[in-house]
Design an enzyme around this catalytic site. Structure first.
Site: not given
Length: 387
Positions: A49, A230, A256-257, A260, A298, A300-301, A354, A356
């Site tokens: 990430s 990203g 996380c990602f 989203q 972790n 940023g979006f 996270h 994990e």
């Protein structure tokens, strides 16, 4: 004492920090972000990430436990650059197999030490994450600044294919096999399938370009959407896959990602945070249990709830979507950012952080139990409907 080569760090707004070369000598560019973890630098460095990001460690003393062959979260270091204040002269730990600076140099990671990371972090908190360059071969700030401003932005960056596995692989369940999960690798960390394995789950990790039919062909009882780098607004193919999984009522869990992505599939938007959440000390309220967890982050979006502005408290109520009702299940207590979603009418949920815990506290490890329970409930329900 060995004299180090001089280096400079230049932010896109022109702020310059002098220092010394640390790791590989050279030049690098990326998005400047800071991580507040006091430990876990090896997991941070190898987290996919962080692809195309220059990580500033707020903890002043880095490298004191060296590096080892067990704590990597992927097959390589992914950070674009590394910024520390006080690098350890000697790494000392019974598990260590080498030193951090040697590892950085071997993998070509350009870093800088001797930086006032407190001032740098305060600057990023006030001005937001921004592009940055580190150079130990060109000490002219204006020359480096010109190249920083030519570097690509993180907003609009489609990066998951760059960090995903090229070929599928399998992580077997430990002990008795209970379920099979197909994980879409958008930047997965090794500890995710390890945590699932301890619950009797065999995980098939597939490339980011996989179709839902390829994922279900593994015999999967559920789908996992992994973390990754990203801008989630660019990830249209994973969003389409998640929507199809929702239509088929396949159990889904996103981290996380992946949170989203599932949020977009449910009809929510995403937006870029000012400086993001990165560290292992972020307080999150689980609205299901009422408990406050200290969690590893972790990102940023974040997911945007329609009609609720960034930073505003999201009401604890059912939100109508194309796939039925959805609740915001977790919120960050620092800034009210959405940290989890739970579908009311379908077997799907997400968390933005996270569980994990690599690195990080284990407060949220129960979420893997929640995923296993979701699969078990769905499996029993299908069994009854087929009877």
């Amino acid at each position: 004492m060995v004299k180090r080569r001089p280096a400079i760090l230049v932010l896109e707004d022109g702020r310059t920090f002098p220092g010394e070369a640390y790791g590989s000598v050279g030049e690098t560019f990326g998005e400047a972000v800071f991580n507040t973890g006091m430990t876990g630098y090896q997991e941070t460095l190898t987290d996919p990430s962080y692809h195309r990001q220059v990580v500033v460690q707020t903890a002043p003393h880095i490298g004191n436990t060296g590096v080892n062959g067990e704590d990597d979260e992927s097959g390589r270091i992914w950070v674009a650059g590394y910024v520390v204040r006080d690098p350890a002269r000697i790494g000392s730990n019974w598990r260590a197999t080498g030193g951090l600076e040697d590892r950085l140099a071997t993998e070509g990671v350009v870093g800088i030490s001797g930086v006032d990371t407190r001032a740098l972090t305060r600057h990023l908190r006030e001005r937001g994450a921004m592009r940055v360059g580190i150079s130990s071969i060109d000490n002219d700030p204006q020359s480096l600044l010109a190249r920083v401003r030519q570097a690509p932005q993180m907003a609009g960056a489609d990066l998951s294919a760059e960090v995903s596995t090229a070929e599928p692989y399998v992580v077997q369940a430990l002990g008795e096999h209970r379920f099979t999960v197909a994980a879409l690798d958008l930047g997965i960390k090794r500890n995710v399938p390890r945590r699932l394995a301890t619950r009797g789950v065999t995980t098939h990790v597939l490339p980011a370009s996989s179709s839902i039919d390829q994922m279900l062909a593994t015999g999967a009882d559920a789908i996992f959407l992994s973390p990754g780098p990203g801008d989630p607004a660019t990830a249209d193919a994973p969003v389409a896959l998640a929507r199809e999984a929702l239509r088929r009522e396949v159990p889904l869990f996103g981290i996380c990602f992946g949170s989203q992505i599932l949020g977009r599939a449910l009809g929510f938007g995403t937006y870029k945070l000012g400086y993001g959440h990165r560290g292992i000390n972020q307080p999150v309220l689980d609205r299901v249990t009422g408990k406050v967890e200290v969690t590893s982050h972790n990102h940023g979006f974040a997911v945007e709830v329609p009609g609720v502005g960034a930073g505003a408290v999201v009401p604890d109520q059912v939100i109508d979507t194309d796939f039925g009702g959805v609740r915001v299940s977790h919120v960050c207590l620092n800034d009210n950012v959405v940290e989890g979603l739970r579908a009311v009418d379908l077997p799907a949920f997400t968390v933005q952080y996270h569980p994990e815990a690599a690195a990080g506290p284990h407060d949220a490890d129960y979420l893997f139990d929640r995923f296993a329970d979701l699969i078990e409930g769905r499996t029993h329900s299908k069994g009854r409907s087929n009877a």
